[in-house]
Design an enzyme around this catalytic site. Structure first.
Site, PDB file in Angstrom:
ATOM      1  N   GLU A  48       0.826  -1.211   0.000  1.00 26.98           N
ATOM      2  CA  GLU A  48       0.000   0.000   0.000  1.00 26.98           C
ATOM      3  C   GLU A  48       0.858   1.258   0.000  1.00 26.98           C
ATOM      4  O   GLU A  48       0.491   2.265  -0.607  1.00 26.98           O
ATOM      5  CB  GLU A  48      -0.933   0.002   1.221  1.00 26.98           C
ATOM      6  CG  GLU A  48      -1.983  -1.086   1.203  1.00 26.98           C
ATOM      7  CD  GLU A  48      -1.477  -2.419   1.753  1.00 26.98           C
ATOM      8  OE1 GLU A  48      -2.266  -3.366   1.787  1.00 26.98           O
ATOM      9  OE2 GLU A  48      -0.298  -2.507   2.157  1.00 26.98           O
ATOM     10  N   THR A  49       2.004   1.193   0.652  1.00 28.95           N
ATOM     11  CA  THR A  49       2.918   2.337   0.651  1.00 28.95           C
ATOM     12  C   THR A  49       3.427   2.588  -0.760  1.00 28.95           C
ATOM     13  O   THR A  49       3.470   3.739  -1.220  1.00 28.95           O
ATOM     14  CB  THR A  49       4.096   2.088   1.618  1.00 28.95           C
ATOM     15  OG1 THR A  49       3.572   1.882   2.942  1.00 28.95           O
ATOM     16  CG2 THR A  49       5.058   3.259   1.627  1.00 28.95           C
TER      17      THR A  49
END
Length: 150
Positions: A72-73
């Site tokens: 997700e980062t």
């Protein structure tokens, strides 16, 4: 499931959650650090695991982006680049749930953003987190929805 029941179950499981963090810390010591943040308490001092510049002063009304871990980062990277270009003075607070996510935030943006662990989805933890950071908005980079946070 009613939110009160969800919260009661989460509270009752919290000791097991911290036991799991402790056990995971045998192989990845960073899991044993910064537990205060997971309870929505303000970070204190510098991180000793190299995964956060948490000694910084609280940001003024940051945009809060939540990215669970590394994937997700990385997915947030183009969004954050566009935000930083369009709004260079906008303070960004990025939360993750894992040390690897924290490490990725530090590697990508260093001290240009603030990183802390997201609070567990308990009303008190979320309330403390929001009172401390006072984010202007939340952008969630995942599909898990946390009832008490929302």
């Amino acid at each position: 499931m009613p939110r009160w029941l969800y919260t009661l179950l989460l509270r009752s499981l919290l000791p097991l959650v911290f036991l799991r963090l402790w056990l995971r810390g045998r192989q990845a010591p960073a899991y044993r650090l910064r537990w205060r943040e997971r309870l929505g308490l303000a970070p204190t001092g510098q991180a000793t695991d190299g995964t956060g510049g948490i000694g910084q002063l609280p940001l003024r009304r940051p945009l809060w982006l939540h990215a669970v871990s590394v994937g997700e980062t990385l997915a947030a990277q183009p969004l954050i680049a566009a935000l930083r270009q369009q709004y260079p003075d906008l303070p960004l607070l990025i939360t993750t749930m894992t040390p690897t996510g924290s490490e990725r935030v530090r590697a990508l943006w260093g001290d240009d953003v603030q990183h802390v662990y997201a609070p567990y989805d308990l009303p008190g933890a979320v309330r403390r987190f929001l009172a401390h950071w006072q984010p202007r908005a939340l952008v969630v980079m995942e599909t898990e929805l946390w009832p008490n946070t929302l």
